[in-house]
Design a protein around this motif. Structure first.
Motif, PDB file in Angstrom:
ATOM      1  N   UNK A 132       3.215 -11.496 -14.114  1.00 33.00           N
ATOM      2  CA  UNK A 132       3.835 -10.733 -15.207  1.00 33.00           C
ATOM      3  C   UNK A 132       3.541 -11.538 -16.452  1.00 33.00           C
ATOM      4  N   UNK A 133       2.634 -11.033 -17.266  1.00 32.16           N
ATOM      5  CA  UNK A 133       2.153 -11.814 -18.406  1.00 32.16           C
ATOM      6  C   UNK A 133       1.460 -13.061 -17.882  1.00 32.16           C
ATOM      7  N   UNK A 134       1.838 -14.238 -18.405  1.00 35.47           N
ATOM      8  CA  UNK A 134       1.192 -15.472 -17.945  1.00 35.47           C
ATOM      9  C   UNK A 134       2.028 -16.167 -16.872  1.00 35.47           C
ATOM     10  N   UNK A 135       2.929 -15.408 -16.252  1.00 32.68           N
ATOM     11  CA  UNK A 135       3.784 -15.972 -15.215  1.00 32.68           C
ATOM     12  C   UNK A 135       3.404 -15.413 -13.838  1.00 32.68           C
ATOM     13  N   UNK A 136       2.826 -16.249 -12.975  1.00 35.08           N
ATOM     14  CA  UNK A 136       2.552 -15.755 -11.619  1.00 35.08           C
ATOM     15  C   UNK A 136       3.875 -15.651 -10.867  1.00 35.08           C
TER      16      UNK A 136
ATOM     17  N   UNK B  94      -3.552 -14.186 -17.622  1.00 32.84           N
ATOM     18  CA  UNK B  94      -3.539 -14.974 -16.385  1.00 32.84           C
ATOM     19  C   UNK B  94      -4.605 -16.070 -16.368  1.00 32.84           C
ATOM     20  N   UNK B  95      -5.483 -16.090 -17.385  1.00 31.69           N
ATOM     21  CA  UNK B  95      -6.504 -17.149 -17.406  1.00 31.69           C
ATOM     22  C   UNK B  95      -6.139 -18.298 -18.356  1.00 31.69           C
ATOM     23  N   UNK B  96      -4.951 -18.256 -18.930  1.00 27.76           N
ATOM     24  CA  UNK B  96      -4.580 -19.339 -19.853  1.00 27.76           C
ATOM     25  C   UNK B  96      -4.255 -20.614 -19.072  1.00 27.76           C
ATOM     26  N   UNK B  97      -4.286 -21.735 -19.781  1.00 27.46           N
ATOM     27  CA  UNK B  97      -3.941 -23.004 -19.148  1.00 27.46           C
ATOM     28  C   UNK B  97      -2.506 -22.977 -18.630  1.00 27.46           C
ATOM     29  N   UNK B  98      -1.623 -22.352 -19.391  1.00 21.72           N
ATOM     30  CA  UNK B  98      -0.235 -22.314 -18.956  1.00 21.72           C
ATOM     31  C   UNK B  98      -0.072 -21.499 -17.665  1.00 21.72           C
ATOM     32  N   UNK B  99      -0.818 -20.399 -17.579  1.00 25.96           N
ATOM     33  CA  UNK B  99      -0.781 -19.587 -16.358  1.00 25.96           C
ATOM     34  C   UNK B  99      -1.278 -20.421 -15.180  1.00 25.96           C
ATOM     35  N   UNK B 100      -2.330 -21.212 -15.416  1.00 23.43           N
ATOM     36  CA  UNK B 100      -2.899 -22.038 -14.343  1.00 23.43           C
ATOM     37  C   UNK B 100      -1.890 -23.095 -13.886  1.00 23.43           C
ATOM     38  N   UNK B 101      -1.208 -23.700 -14.839  1.00 25.88           N
ATOM     39  CA  UNK B 101      -0.185 -24.696 -14.481  1.00 25.88           C
ATOM     40  C   UNK B 101       0.931 -24.052 -13.656  1.00 25.88           C
ATOM     41  N   UNK B 102       1.294 -22.864 -14.039  1.00 26.34           N
ATOM     42  CA  UNK B 102       2.362 -22.175 -13.300  1.00 26.34           C
ATOM     43  C   UNK B 102       1.885 -21.761 -11.907  1.00 26.34           C
ATOM     44  N   UNK B 103       0.617 -21.401 -11.820  1.00 28.78           N
ATOM     45  CA  UNK B 103       0.070 -21.031 -10.513  1.00 28.78           C
ATOM     46  C   UNK B 103       0.101 -22.258  -9.585  1.00 28.78           C
ATOM     47  N   UNK B 104      -0.233 -23.427 -10.141  1.00 32.05           N
ATOM     48  CA  UNK B 104      -0.176 -24.663  -9.356  1.00 32.05           C
ATOM     49  C   UNK B 104       1.262 -24.920  -8.889  1.00 32.05           C
ATOM     50  N   UNK B 105       2.209 -24.643  -9.771  1.00 36.47           N
ATOM     51  CA  UNK B 105       3.617 -24.818  -9.414  1.00 36.47           C
ATOM     52  C   UNK B 105       4.042 -23.858  -8.310  1.00 36.47           C
ATOM     53  N   UNK B 106       3.522 -22.620  -8.392  1.00 43.73           N
ATOM     54  CA  UNK B 106       3.860 -21.622  -7.367  1.00 43.73           C
ATOM     55  C   UNK B 106       3.261 -22.020  -6.017  1.00 43.73           C
ATOM     56  N   UNK B 107       2.021 -22.507  -6.037  1.00 43.16           N
ATOM     57  CA  UNK B 107       1.388 -22.932  -4.780  1.00 43.16           C
ATOM     58  C   UNK B 107       2.139 -24.135  -4.203  1.00 43.16           C
ATOM     59  N   UNK B 108       2.531 -25.056  -5.062  1.00 38.04           N
ATOM     60  CA  UNK B 108       3.304 -26.217  -4.611  1.00 38.04           C
ATOM     61  C   UNK B 108       4.629 -25.760  -3.969  1.00 38.04           C
ATOM     62  N   UNK B 109       5.272 -24.810  -4.646  1.00 38.68           N
ATOM     63  CA  UNK B 109       6.541 -24.293  -4.128  1.00 38.68           C
ATOM     64  C   UNK B 109       6.359 -23.609  -2.775  1.00 38.68           C
ATOM     65  N   UNK B 110       5.248 -22.881  -2.649  1.00 38.50           N
ATOM     66  CA  UNK B 110       4.940 -22.210  -1.380  1.00 38.50           C
ATOM     67  C   UNK B 110       4.729 -23.251  -0.281  1.00 38.50           C
ATOM     68  N   UNK B 111       3.894 -24.252  -0.553  1.00 38.46           N
ATOM     69  CA  UNK B 111       3.646 -25.280   0.466  1.00 38.46           C
ATOM     70  C   UNK B 111       4.946 -25.967   0.862  1.00 38.46           C
ATOM     71  N   UNK B 112       5.740 -26.321  -0.131  1.00 39.07           N
ATOM     72  CA  UNK B 112       7.006 -27.004   0.180  1.00 39.07           C
ATOM     73  C   UNK B 112       7.913 -26.093   1.013  1.00 39.07           C
ATOM     74  N   UNK B 113       7.875 -24.791   0.705  1.00 41.12           N
ATOM     75  CA  UNK B 113       8.736 -23.843   1.433  1.00 41.12           C
ATOM     76  C   UNK B 113       8.284 -23.669   2.886  1.00 41.12           C
ATOM     77  N   UNK B 114       7.000 -23.967   3.182  1.00 38.93           N
ATOM     78  CA  UNK B 114       6.538 -23.815   4.571  1.00 38.93           C
ATOM     79  C   UNK B 114       6.932 -25.022   5.434  1.00 38.93           C
ATOM     80  N   UNK B 115       7.417 -26.086   4.778  1.00 42.04           N
ATOM     81  CA  UNK B 115       7.892 -27.242   5.557  1.00 42.04           C
ATOM     82  C   UNK B 115       8.990 -26.733   6.486  1.00 42.04           C
ATOM     83  N   UNK B 116       8.948 -27.099   7.742  1.00 41.56           N
ATOM     84  CA  UNK B 116       9.955 -26.597   8.672  1.00 41.56           C
ATOM     85  C   UNK B 116       9.428 -25.416   9.467  1.00 41.56           C
ATOM     86  N   UNK B 117       8.340 -24.795   8.998  1.00 40.08           N
ATOM     87  CA  UNK B 117       7.710 -23.743   9.804  1.00 40.08           C
ATOM     88  C   UNK B 117       6.760 -24.430  10.777  1.00 40.08           C
TER      89      UNK B 117
END
Ligand SMILES: Nc1ncnc2c1ncn2[C@@H]1O[C@H](COP(=O)(O)OP(=O)(O)O)[C@@H](O)[C@H]1O
Ligand SMILES: [Mg+2]
Length: 260
Positions: free
Chosen positions: A136-140, A80-103
């Protein structure tokens, strides 16, 4: 007939909430004053099909919230500390923020205020520590523990996440797996993967400073109420914030160079 006995398995890793347990495929957590807002948010995330959060099942006879257990690993691991994991975490946070649009940004009682002086844009998670992300592995795969979620700016949630994950911290306070990383380069990587515009990047360091000051005062005030916050404070949380702020002052130019 023999009833199936489902044991309560205490879940460790959190700092704050006493009594988080797993029962079968569910997690039970004590409710707090932001729970009605958080439950509405979890229902919204389910309705819009956002997969990166547990589902709200309901409230049990003991008054605890029931959410789905998300299989995986919380906390820092080599994966979970790899660069790829970090990029995916950024993607997950972006997806979360976008999903809150409309709330709705108004009309719910959250824990705390935005903490950014700019107008709130989204519902932020506001506590995306390693213990509050399931990998799960390097995938948040999911964000958990929405107790501190509230209307804020995208940048505030990005800064809070980077505080833990870049990390924006003095090396003496870092987890061994993150002690020797290039935090400035990881800030850049996260901002790129999130898709943060340049005007927001220019605001990142000043906002990190503002946040340090406010977190310090907020934690000190909450510690006075006792419970988990008092334990964190006694354990040196305030001193860690001060050292992190000093680290940022010393390394400002380096981090800034990654952001322009
Ligand atoms: N829905 C869930 N699925 C899987 N694990 C969970 C879930 N909720 C909590 N946990 C585990 O329990 C720990 C503590 O729960 P959390 O909700 O973060 O409470 P706290 O307020 O104590 O941080 C988490 O770090 C995680 O390891
Ligand atoms: Mg937690």
């Amino acid at each position: 007939m023999v009833a199936t006995v489902l044991h309560e398995i205490p879940l460790q890793g959190g700092d704050v909430t006493d009594g988080v347990v797993r029962i079968g495929d569910t997690v039970r957590r004590p409710t707090c004053r932001s729970s009605p807002a958080v439950h509405a948010l979890l229902r919204h995330l389910e309705a819009v099909g956002f997969e990166g959060a547990p589902r709200l099942v309901g409230v049990d006879a003991a008054g605890r919230e029931i959410i789905t257990f998300v299989p995986g690993t919380a906390g820092l691991t080599a994966d979970s500390v790899t660069d790829q994991a970090l990029e995916r975490l950024a993607g997950l946070l972006r997806g979360f923020h976008d999903a809150t649009a409309g709330f709705p940004l108004a009309g719910h009682r959250w824990e705390g205020g935005s903490n950014d002086d700019a107008a709130p844009e989204v519902i932020g998670h506001c506590d995306l520590t390693p213990d509050n992300a399931i990998f799960r592995g390097d995938r948040p795969v999911a964000l958990i523990d929405f107790d501190l979620a509230r209307p804020t700016t995208r940048l505030f949630d990005v800064v809070t996440t980077l505080r833990h994950w870049a990390p924006i911290a003095d090396p003496v306070d870092r987890h061994p797996l993150l002690r020797d990383v290039d935090a400035g380069a990881r800030v850049r990587l996260f901002c790129d993967a999130y898709g943060l515009p340049s005007r927001e990047r220019r605001r990142l360091i000043p906002l990190a400073r503002l946040r340090f000051g406010r977190s310090y005062e907020m934690m000190r005030a909450r510690a006075a109420e006792g419970g988990g916050w008092a334990r964190m404070w006694a354990d040196g949380a305030g001193e860690r914030i001060r050292r992190a702020a000093a680290w940022l002052d010393t390394h400002e130019d380096e981090v800034h160079a990654h952001l322009v």
